[in-house]
Design an enzyme around this catalytic site. Structure first.
Site, PDB file in Angstrom:
ATOM      1  N   GLU A   1      43.310  41.078  15.068  1.00  0.00           N
ATOM      2  CA  GLU A   1      43.794  40.094  16.045  1.00  0.00           C
ATOM      3  C   GLU A   1      43.377  38.683  15.677  1.00  0.00           C
ATOM      4  OE1 GLU A   1      43.801  42.062  20.252  1.00  0.00           O
ATOM      5  OE2 GLU A   1      42.496  43.220  18.964  1.00  0.00           O
TER       6      GLU A   1
ATOM      7  N   ARG B   1      42.268  32.582  21.752  1.00  0.00           N
ATOM      8  CA  ARG B   1      42.887  33.717  22.433  1.00  0.00           C
ATOM      9  C   ARG B   1      42.958  33.380  23.921  1.00  0.00           C
ATOM     10  NH1 ARG B   1      40.474  39.156  24.695  1.00  0.00           N
ATOM     11  NH2 ARG B   1      42.425  40.233  25.074  1.00  0.00           N
TER      12      ARG B   1
ATOM     13  N   HIS C   1      47.698  42.830  24.826  1.00  0.00           N
ATOM     14  CA  HIS C   1      47.485  43.270  23.428  1.00  0.00           C
ATOM     15  C   HIS C   1      48.616  42.802  22.528  1.00  0.00           C
ATOM     16  CE1 HIS C   1      45.008  47.026  24.857  1.00  0.00           C
ATOM     17  NE2 HIS C   1      44.200  46.008  24.600  1.00  0.00           N
TER      18      HIS C   1
ATOM     19  N   ASN D   1      37.453  33.388  20.900  1.00  0.00           N
ATOM     20  CA  ASN D   1      37.825  34.340  21.944  1.00  0.00           C
ATOM     21  C   ASN D   1      36.720  34.272  22.996  1.00  0.00           C
ATOM     22  OD1 ASN D   1      38.427  36.520  23.543  1.00  0.00           O
ATOM     23  ND2 ASN D   1      38.574  37.991  21.869  1.00  0.00           N
TER      24      ASN D   1
ATOM     25  N   ARG E   1      39.537  52.397  32.525  1.00  0.00           N
ATOM     26  CA  ARG E   1      40.641  52.088  33.446  1.00  0.00           C
ATOM     27  C   ARG E   1      41.541  53.300  33.614  1.00  0.00           C
ATOM     28  NH1 ARG E   1      42.533  47.125  30.035  1.00  0.00           N
ATOM     29  NH2 ARG E   1      40.478  46.218  29.722  1.00  0.00           N
TER      30      ARG E   1
END
Ligand code: ADP
Length: 399
Positions: free
Chosen positions: A381, A88, A177, A8, A238
């Site tokens: 993940e 990823r 996601h 990743n 955010r």
């Protein structure tokens, strides 16, 4: 052993896990940080060996991967090339709807998507390029954050903008996601002992980034993030959804230029903007100490999630289960209780004691007889990327 290396790559970081897919166990994991800065750092943990930490300049992702491979030489675990490398990749646009073995054409297409994810895709590409150069004969697989949402119907992904302009600039809802939503949806079905194909779920990934997905028959039919990961729920830093008129207002009345607005909405808003911290534990501590802003921020955070669950129950037409995951979803019983509190209308009946129990396991937190099962499912993940990588290399149908 079937070693699958999961990478990743961020703009200045490289996170990795080596998973033995024979038994799904993590053989090693680690993180290289501050790539390209004056002083970089590597932390490497391999099972059966002491944790290894190194500091020093790490100029680029190639040097970072070389450090990682040198760490493996010292701790063991990866003596030959891995069976496959899973990467990823944040943005697959409308081109990639499943895990994809990388060749030159695929790499060019991922590069073509850089305008949609200018911060993420270039780093992901760097990770793929260095892994290909070190392991030229090993299959490299791209697993996209957007892929799980790629089959959403147009009424969920289309924004009400002039068609030609939106199509030309590839403006639509993509969602993110996806790896996590896919993993917890499958794990929820397994926990409930029911085929995923029969289930309607709302999955809530609540971490630093937060998103919800409506999942019918194992496919995402709507999700809260949009063209970028800025949309939808309130997050750590955010804003999530806003009246789009606010952007022009910030410019005209606030004197902010576009870059400043982008930074404001991505880095200085959300819980940080409302309560002064993006760490929900800290926000709770402040609210408990009487800080009214922190208390209100938690109300805003939970209310937005609850309304989104309601909207997705309507989108699905029936709700079998509500699934909480990621740092907040897995650990924050108070947020879970507040989200569920208003959802009695849908048949959500949480069990206070089950919700309060701390655990790292997948578990049911609804009362017996609740029409909607409420679950906490720890996400993984990296394992999902490894599973999808293995499946595509073995020629199984991509998920
Ligand atoms: P990321 O999206 O970066 O992977 P995580 O999934 O680790 O993030 O989630 C980070 C968020 O989870 C932070 O807001 C943090 O405060 C929250 N969190 C982590 N542990 C707990 C806990 N025990 N209680 C409440 N919140 C927690």
């Amino acid at each position: 052993m079937i070693p699958v290396l999961v990478l990743n790559a961020g703009s200045s970081s490289l996170k990795y896990q080596l998973i033995d897919m024979d038994d799904r166990l993590v053989a090693a994991s680690g993180l290289v940080e501050r790539i390209g800065e004056a002083e970089g750092r590597l932390v490497h943990r391999a099972s059966g060996a002491d944790e290894l930490t190194e500091e020093g300049k790490i100029p680029d992702h190639g040097a970072a991967l070389d450090r990682v491979l040198a760490a493996f030489e010292r701790t063991g675990g990866l003596t030959e090339a891995p069976f496959a490398v899973g990467h990823r990749v944040v943005h697959g646009g409308d081109r990639f709807s499943g895990p994809t073995v990388v060749d030159d054409d695929v790499l060019a297409e991922i590069r073509d998507l850089v305008p949609l994810a200018p911060l993420h895709n270039p780093a992901n590409i760097a990770g793929i390029e260095v892994a290909r150069s070190r392991y030229p004969d090993t299959p490299q697989v791209a697993v996209f954050d957007t892929a799980f949402h790629a089959a959403m119907p147009p009424h969920a992904w289309r924004y009400a903008l002039p068609r030609d302009l939106a199509d030309r600039l590839r403006i639509r809802r993509y969602g993110f996601h996806g790896t996590s939503h896919a993993y917890v949806a499958r794990a929820a079905a397994a926990h409930l002992g029911r085929p995923l194909e029969e289930l309607t779920l709302v999955t809530l990934h609540l971490g630093n980034g937060c998103s919800a997905a409506a999942v019918a028959g194992g496919r995402s039919i709507d999700t809260s993030m949009g063209l970028t990961p800025l949309g939808g729920l309130v997050m750590g830093t955010r804003s999530g959804d806003l009246d789009p008129g606010i952007v022009a207002h910030l410019h005209r009345e606030g004197g902010l230029d576009l870059d400043a607005i982008d930074t404001l909405l991505n880095k200085e808003s959300g819980m940080r903007g409302l309560a002064g911290s993006n760490d929900l534990r800290e926000v709770h501590a402040r609210a408990d100490a009487g800080d009214a802003d922190a208390a209100e921020a938690l109300d805003v955070f939970c209310y937005r999630i609850r309304c989104t669950v309601g909207a997705y129950a309507a989108a699905l037409g029936r709700l079998d289960a509500l699934v909480f995951t990621a740092g907040i979803g897995e650990n924050d019983a108070d947020v879970r209780a507040r989200v569920c509190a208003g959802l009695g209308v849908l048949g959500v009946e949480p069990d206070e004691a089950r919700n309060a129990e701390r655990s790292r396991e997948t578990r049911t937190i609804s009362a017996d007889g609740s029409a909607v099962a409420v679950l906490v499912v720890p996400t993984d993940e990296e394992l999902e990327i490894a599973e999808q990588t293995l499946a595509v290399v073995r020629g199984a149908a991509p998920m």
